[in-house]
Every structure is written in structure tokens, then in C-alpha cells.
Design an enzyme around this catalytic site. Sequence first.
Site, PDB file in Angstrom:
ATOM      1  N   HIS A  82      16.762  43.692  31.802  1.00  0.00           N
ATOM      2  CA  HIS A  82      16.104  42.466  31.357  1.00  0.00           C
ATOM      3  C   HIS A  82      14.621  42.730  31.235  1.00  0.00           C
ATOM      4  CE1 HIS A  82      15.422  38.153  30.891  1.00  0.00           C
ATOM      5  NE2 HIS A  82      14.327  38.352  31.603  1.00  0.00           N
ATOM      6  N   ASP A 161      19.479  26.550  34.446  1.00  0.00           N
ATOM      7  CA  ASP A 161      18.241  27.199  33.996  1.00  0.00           C
ATOM      8  C   ASP A 161      17.839  26.690  32.613  1.00  0.00           C
ATOM      9  OD1 ASP A 161      16.082  29.210  33.989  1.00  0.00           O
ATOM     10  OD2 ASP A 161      17.235  29.975  32.301  1.00  0.00           O
ATOM     11  N   ARG A 168      10.347  22.718  32.169  1.00  0.00           N
ATOM     12  CA  ARG A 168       9.143  23.473  32.572  1.00  0.00           C
ATOM     13  C   ARG A 168       8.246  23.736  31.374  1.00  0.00           C
ATOM     14  NH1 ARG A 168      11.502  28.612  34.642  1.00  0.00           N
ATOM     15  NH2 ARG A 168       9.361  29.241  35.044  1.00  0.00           N
ATOM     16  N   SER A 183      14.713  31.796  37.570  1.00  0.00           N
ATOM     17  CA  SER A 183      15.208  31.593  36.204  1.00  0.00           C
ATOM     18  C   SER A 183      15.820  32.889  35.653  1.00  0.00           C
ATOM     19  CB  SER A 183      14.033  31.119  35.331  1.00  0.00           C
ATOM     20  OG  SER A 183      14.313  31.262  33.978  1.00  0.00           O
ATOM     21  N   LYS A 187      20.303  34.021  35.459  1.00  0.00           N
ATOM     22  CA  LYS A 187      21.052  34.422  34.255  1.00  0.00           C
ATOM     23  C   LYS A 187      21.647  35.819  34.430  1.00  0.00           C
ATOM     24  CE  LYS A 187      17.367  33.255  32.027  1.00  0.00           C
ATOM     25  NZ  LYS A 187      16.235  32.698  31.336  1.00  0.00           N
TER      26      LYS A 187
HETATM   27  N1  URA Z   1      11.819  34.180  31.140  1.00  0.00           N
HETATM   28  C1  URA Z   1      12.807  33.453  31.734  1.00  0.00           C
HETATM   29  O1  URA Z   1      13.985  33.697  31.486  1.00  0.00           O
HETATM   30  N2  URA Z   1      12.471  32.475  32.589  1.00  0.00           N
HETATM   31  C2  URA Z   1      11.182  32.181  32.901  1.00  0.00           C
HETATM   32  O2  URA Z   1      10.964  31.286  33.698  1.00  0.00           O
HETATM   33  C3  URA Z   1      10.168  32.919  32.283  1.00  0.00           C
HETATM   34  C4  URA Z   1      10.521  33.931  31.413  1.00  0.00           C
END
Ligand code: URA
Length: 440
Positions: A82, A161, A168, A183, A187
Site C-alpha cells: 500500500h 472507512d 473527514r 483508515s 482496508k
Molecule cells: N489514505 C487513506 O486510505 N486513508 C487516509 O486517511 C489517508 C490516506
Amino acid sequence: MRMIDLIERKKRAGQLREEEIRYFIREFTAGTIPDYQAAALLMAICFTGMTEQETAWMTDAMARSGDQVDLSSVPGVKVDKHSTGGVGDKTTLILAPLVASCGVPVAKMSGRGLGHTGGTVDKLEAIPGFRTFLDRETFLKNVREIGVCVAGQSGNLAPADKKLYALRDVTATVDSIPLIAASVMSKKIAAGAQAIVLDVKCGSGAFMKTAQDASCLAREMVKIGQACGRRMAAVITNMDAPLGRCVGNGIEVAEAIAVLKGNGPDDLRSVCLDLAAQMLSLARKGSPEECRLIAQKALESGAALEKFEQMIIAQGGDASILNRPQALYEKALEYELSAPQDGWIQRMDAESCGRASMLLGAGRETKDSVIDPAAGIFLCKKTGESVRKGELLARLYTNRPDQLEQACETLRESYVFSAEKPAKIPLIYDVILDKSSLFS
Ligand code: URA
């Protein structure tokens, strides 16, 4: 349990209990906690933070808020990666086939981008016919049969999320390290891989502007992953200038193909080899140093390129673009931006490069904007290189000539010139390993 009590305590820097965090995530996802109370709690978290334990509970609750991908039908250690996001970041396009060609299955769910340039899904969709939305069975079948699949994130993965991030985004509560960590990791945990490599970007084109913040975020995410039983590594990489020379969608695919053919820019190839080394090492293929050599061989032998071809075909794409990658952006009009003065490029503002590429049509201004796959930028000159007045600085590709002037201005302003050769900035700032994933 009353939401107002949780907000009040967090406002005074108190700690939330596990059942309170699970209540908040469950009820907010179900729609029974109103946005204004959720936003108040998020803002209190931004100001007073969360402990590692609170962040781990929040991550776990968010990961369990929807579907969890079961990768057990795919043999071997499944590794995911990621990136926290940056300009010109096409590493997934290279890493997924590269790591798979070294015998480690990659089952990756990626997102679209908002603002700046597109996300991995937008880039892959620049390949004619390429399908990024696959049902779960097809996704798993591709990973079982060819060792790799990169698909869009399915609708019900970590829905908490999705909802929280949308809130957010409009309440100025994105830039909180525990909230970002929860967050991202929710995932990743829901996506099912046993090992995860994080590319935490740091610099003018990243969420984290300083090495200290990037390190803090990386450590927090590594600990969360560990607590959830995942093997973890985080690489903190430089994002003060775009990665590689291409920014856009089709043009970034073309640059990724160049790397898979053993060419391409040094910075991009080097970052990809370092990330691949960590991914392979977490899958127990050897030490990171040994794994970097394995990955390098896969680029040189053509094995990684062949795997990318298999991946394109399996996902319905036109693999002939491997022979003519310029077809991915040549439908756009081409403009040249020349240097306004002699000098060295002291630094670049990567975020402005991203904004320029968005103006050309390569990114989204709003959620519903349509991306032009052919739009983008080729940076002829980057940080650390010298240029003469009038020499070519960049080539811009667009089908929106009305935006060209503003895009050129934005890109020109991103360059800072100096008379002195600037000091070299490292590409990799740090690698953070969870001790249990060390090769021995
Ligand atoms: N990328 C994400 O998936 N979540 C965040 O809060 C910031 C960047």
C-alpha cells in the site's frame, strides 16, 4: 452509551474503551450516529490523539465493518502493498507483476484517486479493455491461475472507512496520524493478505511532509498490522519530486512498461526494487538484499513483463500496448514548456505538478469528474538536473487546450532554480520492520 460522553472525554484527552470505539464504528456505519457527532469526535481525536491501543481497536472495528476477503484458496504467502499516495506513483503497476513473477502471489485491491493524478485503478483503466471491477471469484481465480490480480476495491470492504473518510474529507479531519493509520490498515486487514508492505511517502507531494511524521505513521501502521497477526514492513520514500518522469494515467502505464522492460528512470526502478525486496522477504524468499537481486533478475529476464502481459490479458485488456505504449497518450495534444532561466533545479513542488496534471485532465477535481487517460506530463528535467534557458522542461499532454495556460503556470511555479548544484536527497529515508517478520 451516549456519543456525547465519548466526545466530552476525548475533548479532554481521555481514553476511550474498546466497547466505546466498537459502538462508535458500528452505529456510525449503520447511520444511527449523526454526522455532526461523528465529526465532533473526529476533531477531538485530531487535537488530542489516540493511544496505540485505541487505534488498534478502531482499525479492527473498521476492518470488520463489512466483507473480509478470504484468500485461503490461493496457495502460498499472499503479500499486499500500500502506498500512502504521491505524484507519479505507479509502483503498483510494476510491483504486482514483478513480485508475482518471483513466485509470490499478489492479490491487490486498489483505489481511484481524488485530486492530483488518478489512482492505480484509473491508471489500469487507461489500458483499452482492462477490467478493474471483477467479482470475487474471478479475482481469486486470476490469482490462483497466474499469481496476480489488481482490482478495484469492492463495495463492501471496510464500509466504515468509506463513510468516515468522506466525512473527514469535508471536516478538515484527514491529517491525524491515528485516523490515517486506522483508515489505511482497516482496508489492508480486510483485504486478507498475510504480509503487507507499506510505502509511506514523505515530502511536498505527500500527506506526510516531514520524515518525522512519516516515521510516526509508519511505526503506528506496522504495530497495528502486527497486532492483527500480519507480517509487516514499511519503507519511507521520498516524494519531494514526482516518482519517475511521467505524471498522468496512460503515460504512467507507459513508464511502468519501460521499467518492466528493464529500462525506465533510475529513481522509479530503484524504489520498486526496494519495495519488491521487502515484499519477497516477507514471503520468506530470502533476506531483503537477496530478494532485491531476485527481483532485479526478473526485470532483466523479461519474466516480470511477461507476467504483466498475462495480467492484462486475464483482465480483458489489450496487451498490444506493450509493443506500442505511446498509444496510451498520443491521442492528446502535445505542448512544450521551456525553462525560463539557466540553472540547477534546486527543488520541485510535487503537489503543484500533480495539480498541473489534474488541470490537463489527468485527475479529478470532484468525485464525479471524468479522467482523460491520455492527459499528463513528461518531465524532461527534475530536481538535481541542470537546464539552459529555453531548453525543454516538460511536455504536456491534454485535450483541454483552455486549461493549458493555467497548467503551464502551475507546473512552471513548481520548479525552484538555483545557481548551485543541489545536494542529493535520498530516495529511501528509512525501512521499518516488525521484528517477527525478520528473515532468519
Ligand atoms: N489514505 C487513506 O486510505 N486513508 C487516509 O486517511 C489517508 C490516506
